[in-house]
Design a protein around this motif. Structure first.
Motif, PDB file in Angstrom:
ATOM      1  N   ALA A 129       0.832  -1.210   0.000  1.00 37.14           N
ATOM      2  CA  ALA A 129       0.000   0.000   0.000  1.00 37.14           C
ATOM      3  C   ALA A 129       0.862   1.253   0.000  1.00 37.14           C
ATOM      4  O   ALA A 129       0.555   2.242   0.626  1.00 37.14           O
ATOM      5  N   CYS A 142      -3.587   9.977  10.237  1.00 40.30           N
ATOM      6  CA  CYS A 142      -3.651   8.519  10.146  1.00 40.30           C
ATOM      7  C   CYS A 142      -4.449   7.956  11.323  1.00 40.30           C
ATOM      8  O   CYS A 142      -4.369   8.467  12.443  1.00 40.30           O
ATOM      9  N   ASN A 143      -5.206   6.896  11.044  1.00 47.15           N
ATOM     10  CA  ASN A 143      -5.886   6.216  12.149  1.00 47.15           C
ATOM     11  C   ASN A 143      -4.911   5.236  12.802  1.00 47.15           C
ATOM     12  O   ASN A 143      -3.767   5.067  12.361  1.00 47.15           O
ATOM     13  N   THR A 145      -4.711   1.943  12.920  1.00 44.32           N
ATOM     14  CA  THR A 145      -4.243   0.858  12.068  1.00 44.32           C
ATOM     15  C   THR A 145      -3.183   1.342  11.091  1.00 44.32           C
ATOM     16  O   THR A 145      -2.159   0.677  10.870  1.00 44.32           O
ATOM     17  N   GLU A 146      -3.395   2.511  10.488  1.00 42.49           N
ATOM     18  CA  GLU A 146      -2.432   3.060   9.530  1.00 42.49           C
ATOM     19  C   GLU A 146      -1.113   3.394  10.209  1.00 42.49           C
ATOM     20  O   GLU A 146      -0.035   3.190   9.633  1.00 42.49           O
ATOM     21  N   MET A 149       0.788   0.117  10.781  1.00 40.72           N
ATOM     22  CA  MET A 149       1.350  -0.387   9.532  1.00 40.72           C
ATOM     23  C   MET A 149       2.515   0.483   9.069  1.00 40.72           C
ATOM     24  O   MET A 149       3.497  -0.009   8.503  1.00 40.72           O
ATOM     25  N   ALA A 150       2.425   1.797   9.308  1.00 45.03           N
ATOM     26  CA  ALA A 150       3.464   2.720   8.848  1.00 45.03           C
ATOM     27  C   ALA A 150       4.807   2.415   9.502  1.00 45.03           C
ATOM     28  O   ALA A 150       5.854   2.479   8.849  1.00 45.03           O
ATOM     29  N   SER A 154       7.287   1.594   6.336  1.00 47.47           N
ATOM     30  CA  SER A 154       7.778   2.861   5.778  1.00 47.47           C
ATOM     31  C   SER A 154       9.260   2.790   5.445  1.00 47.47           C
ATOM     32  O   SER A 154      10.014   1.992   6.001  1.00 47.47           O
ATOM     33  N   SER A 233       4.169  10.381   5.670  1.00 45.32           N
ATOM     34  CA  SER A 233       2.994   9.505   5.664  1.00 45.32           C
ATOM     35  C   SER A 233       2.195   9.755   6.944  1.00 45.32           C
ATOM     36  O   SER A 233       1.198  10.458   6.936  1.00 45.32           O
ATOM     37  N   CYS A 234       2.642   9.185   8.066  1.00 43.92           N
ATOM     38  CA  CYS A 234       1.991   9.395   9.360  1.00 43.92           C
ATOM     39  C   CYS A 234       2.989  10.037  10.316  1.00 43.92           C
ATOM     40  O   CYS A 234       4.176   9.715  10.282  1.00 43.92           O
TER      41      CYS A 234
END
Length: 261
Positions: A129, A142-143, A145-146, A149-150, A154, A233-234
């Protein structure tokens, strides 16, 4: 060099590398660039999900002249880069079974002055993703979950504080100056020692429309490399990340191990 080509000829080339650059001097005729990157197996795709796409991004040099670049998909041409002042980077995606190529066509000129059609490119799969460019949702926080994952996927994960924010109206980008207190991961030396504090410093980019402002506190910056530059990203506050990660640990829902202190 186009000086070795005949007018109207089409040279065939294949791009197998995941990233690289092309420089065409004195464009003549056309170049057809078949996109055939040697990407990792698609087994990392989620089972039962849609087939993973491959994404390519093209970033022309500021002196891109003498040709126009088209995307050839199943025999149909779509203009990507016109011969215009400061053409912008473009990205596109396709399924692995689709046949795609780049068609770089020289534009006629009455003189033989030096022209160079040059660009950099990135080819990669999106099974993680990974955004090809800052997306329309880049400004949305970002929530949980994001964020989890980040930190796992990343290109860089940096704990630190914001030193400065500068805006580039022409490129529509904000550049965040960051002072790092800990480098958890970076694929390339984006952050290096410097400044009065001796801490590693570096810069991270984000779209200008996000309206980033300097603020106090410690953040966990994550993101991707895009043409050698770090893109955000986050970036949760570190104390918020600690709470999210420790909660995921208790329910055994953290996707990877991460040092928290």
């Amino acid at each position: 060099s186009g000086l070795s080509q005949e007018a109207g000829s089409v040279e065939q080339l294949s791009l197998h590398c995941a990233e690289g650059s092309l420089e065409w001097l004195y464009p003549t005729g056309a170049l057809r660039l078949r996109l055939a990157p040697r990407l990792p197996p698609t087994s990392a795709a989620v089972k039962g999900g849609s087939p993973p796409h491959v994404t390519a991004c093209i970033n022309p040099t500021g002196t891109f002249r003498g040709a126009q670049l088209y995307l050839e998909r199943e025999g149909v041409l779509e203009l990507l880069l016109p011969e215009a002042p400061r053409p912008r980077a473009r990205c596109f995606s396709w399924l692995p079974q689709e046949k795609v190529a780049l068609f770089l066509q020289a534009t006629p000129h009455p003189d033989i002055s030096r022209r160079i059609a040059a660009f950099r490119y990135e080819l990669r799969g999106d099974w993680l993703a990974r955004p090809a460019l800052p997306a329309a949702s880049a400004c949305r926080p970002c929530n949980d979950t994001e964020i989890l994952m980040a930190i796992c996927t990343s290109d860089f994960v940096i704990r630190g504080s914001i030193r400065s924010v500068s805006n580039d109206a022409e490129l529509q980008e904000s550049i965040i100056g960051v002072s790092a207190t800990r480098i958890h991961r970076q694929k390339f030396p984006l952050f290096q020692a410097g400044g009065r504090s001796g801490r590693p410093v570096g810069s991270i980019r984000t779209p200008l429309r996000c309206g980033v402002k300097p603020g106090p506190g410690t953040f966990l910056f994550t993101g991707w490399l895009h043409f050698g530059e770090a893109w955000l990203s986050c970036a949760p506050r570190y104390r918020d990340f600690q709470r999210i990660y420790e909660g995921a640990q208790r329910t055994r829902q953290n996707p990877c191990e991460f040092p928290v202190d």
